[in-house]
Scaffold this motif. Structure first.
Motif, short mmCIF file in Angstrom:
data_model
loop_
_atom_site.label_atom_id
_atom_site.label_comp_id
_atom_site.label_asym_id
_atom_site.label_seq_id
_atom_site.Cartn_x
_atom_site.Cartn_y
_atom_site.Cartn_z
N SER A 89 0.83 -1.20 0.00
CA SER A 89 0.00 0.00 0.00
C SER A 89 0.86 1.25 0.00
O SER A 89 2.05 1.22 0.29
CB SER A 89 -0.93 0.01 1.22
N TYR A 90 0.24 2.34 -0.31
CA TYR A 90 0.88 3.67 -0.32
C TYR A 90 1.58 3.92 1.01
O TYR A 90 2.69 4.39 1.06
CB TYR A 90 -0.22 4.69 -0.59
N PHE A 91 0.93 3.55 2.11
CA PHE A 91 1.51 3.81 3.42
C PHE A 91 2.67 2.87 3.72
O PHE A 91 3.61 3.26 4.39
CB PHE A 91 0.43 3.69 4.51
N ASP A 92 2.61 1.64 3.23
CA ASP A 92 3.74 0.72 3.42
C ASP A 92 4.99 1.31 2.78
O ASP A 92 6.08 1.24 3.34
CB ASP A 92 3.47 -0.64 2.79
N LYS A 99 7.18 1.24 11.96
CA LYS A 99 6.17 0.19 12.18
C LYS A 99 4.97 0.70 12.98
O LYS A 99 3.86 0.22 12.80
CB LYS A 99 6.79 -1.02 12.89
N ASP A 100 5.19 1.71 13.85
CA ASP A 100 4.08 2.26 14.63
C ASP A 100 3.07 2.95 13.72
O ASP A 100 1.86 2.80 13.90
CB ASP A 100 4.58 3.24 15.68
N ILE A 101 3.56 3.69 12.74
CA ILE A 101 2.65 4.37 11.81
C ILE A 101 1.92 3.34 10.95
O ILE A 101 0.71 3.45 10.73
CB ILE A 101 3.41 5.41 10.95
N MET A 104 -0.76 1.86 12.94
CA MET A 104 -1.88 2.79 13.06
C MET A 104 -2.78 2.71 11.82
O MET A 104 -4.01 2.63 11.94
CB MET A 104 -1.38 4.22 13.24
N TYR A 105 -2.18 2.69 10.63
CA TYR A 105 -3.00 2.63 9.41
C TYR A 105 -3.68 1.27 9.25
O TYR A 105 -4.77 1.18 8.70
CB TYR A 105 -2.18 3.02 8.18
N GLN A 106 -3.07 0.22 9.75
CA GLN A 106 -3.74 -1.08 9.73
C GLN A 106 -4.96 -1.04 10.64
O GLN A 106 -6.00 -1.60 10.32
CB GLN A 106 -2.77 -2.19 10.14
N ALA A 107 -4.82 -0.38 11.79
CA ALA A 107 -5.96 -0.22 12.70
C ALA A 107 -7.04 0.63 12.04
O ALA A 107 -8.24 0.31 12.12
CB ALA A 107 -5.51 0.39 14.02
N ILE A 108 -6.64 1.69 11.36
CA ILE A 108 -7.61 2.55 10.67
C ILE A 108 -8.40 1.75 9.63
O ILE A 108 -9.60 1.97 9.45
CB ILE A 108 -6.90 3.76 10.01
N GLU A 155 -7.40 0.26 21.09
CA GLU A 155 -7.78 -1.15 21.29
C GLU A 155 -7.38 -1.99 20.08
O GLU A 155 -6.84 -3.09 20.22
CB GLU A 155 -9.28 -1.26 21.55
N LEU A 156 -7.66 -1.47 18.88
CA LEU A 156 -7.31 -2.19 17.67
C LEU A 156 -5.80 -2.37 17.52
O LEU A 156 -5.32 -3.43 17.11
CB LEU A 156 -7.88 -1.49 16.42
N SER A 157 -5.04 -1.33 17.87
CA SER A 157 -3.57 -1.40 17.79
C SER A 157 -3.03 -2.48 18.73
O SER A 157 -2.10 -3.21 18.36
CB SER A 157 -2.95 -0.05 18.14
N LYS A 158 -3.61 -2.59 19.90
CA LYS A 158 -3.18 -3.65 20.84
C LYS A 158 -3.45 -5.02 20.26
O LYS A 158 -2.63 -5.93 20.39
CB LYS A 158 -3.92 -3.50 22.17
N GLN A 159 -4.60 -5.17 19.61
CA GLN A 159 -4.96 -6.47 19.01
C GLN A 159 -4.04 -6.82 17.85
O GLN A 159 -3.71 -7.98 17.64
CB GLN A 159 -6.40 -6.45 18.50
N LEU A 160 -3.61 -5.82 17.09
CA LEU A 160 -2.78 -6.05 15.90
C LEU A 160 -1.31 -6.26 16.24
O LEU A 160 -0.58 -6.84 15.43
CB LEU A 160 -2.92 -4.89 14.91
N SER A 161 -0.86 -5.75 17.39
CA SER A 161 0.57 -5.87 17.70
C SER A 161 0.92 -7.18 18.37
O SER A 161 0.19 -8.01 18.65
CB SER A 161 1.02 -4.71 18.57
#
Length: 161
Positions: A89-92, A99-101, A104-108, A155-161
């Protein structure tokens, strides 16, 4: 005044807005390119209705978000609940090292369409008044929604990390 040249210049200088919308709403490169073209086309079709009451960027966000939502609804291959960012993706590409950013976009990408639109505008440092005008909400409603979205993203970021 050449409206076509002016439009091309405005789109060129604001294309990052369109790219961000595309990355938030579709998950693969081909669809992002299609959506980008669709947003530009819709902007061109409605540029004569731009009265200048708001900034061009605010107007372009509104056109882009409405076009993206229509595109997703029209294209049955997409499920709003299942949209994910692709590996390229554009953000990748932009944030490979941070990795934090990327997290964040994966959570978004897990948010619903209205929440994504609010986040997109918020990340562009739009004021609550500008966001409210773009989204058709009151500034207070925007503030409440942004606060809830921040909690949800944590919450989503915690689940994804």
């Amino acid at each position: 005044m050449d409206i076509e040249k002016d439009f091309i210049a405005l789109i060129t200088s604001n294309q990052a807005i369109i790219h961000r919308i595309c990355c938030m709403y579709v998950d693969n490169k081909v669809d992002r390119e299609d959506l980008f073209q669709e947003i530009v086309l819709q902007a061109w079709k409605s540029v004569k209705s731009f009265r200048g009451d708001a900034k061009f960027q605010t107007w372009l966000y509104r056109v882009g978000l409405n076009t993206a939502i229509t595109y997703i609804k029209r294209d049955r291959r997409h499920s709003l609940a299942e949209l994910q960012f692709s590996q390229q993706s554009y953000f990748d590409i932009i944030y490979e090292e941070d990795k934090d950013i990327l997290l964040m976009y994966q959570a978004i990408s897990k948010l619903n369409k209205v929440e994504k639109a609010l986040v997109a505008l918020y990340l562009e440092d739009y004021s609550y008044n500008d966001i409210a005008m773009t989204m058709g909400m009151t500034p207070n409603h925007v503030a409440v929604k942004i606060s809830r979205i921040k909690t949800k993203l944590k919450e989503l970021s915690k689940q994804l990390s």
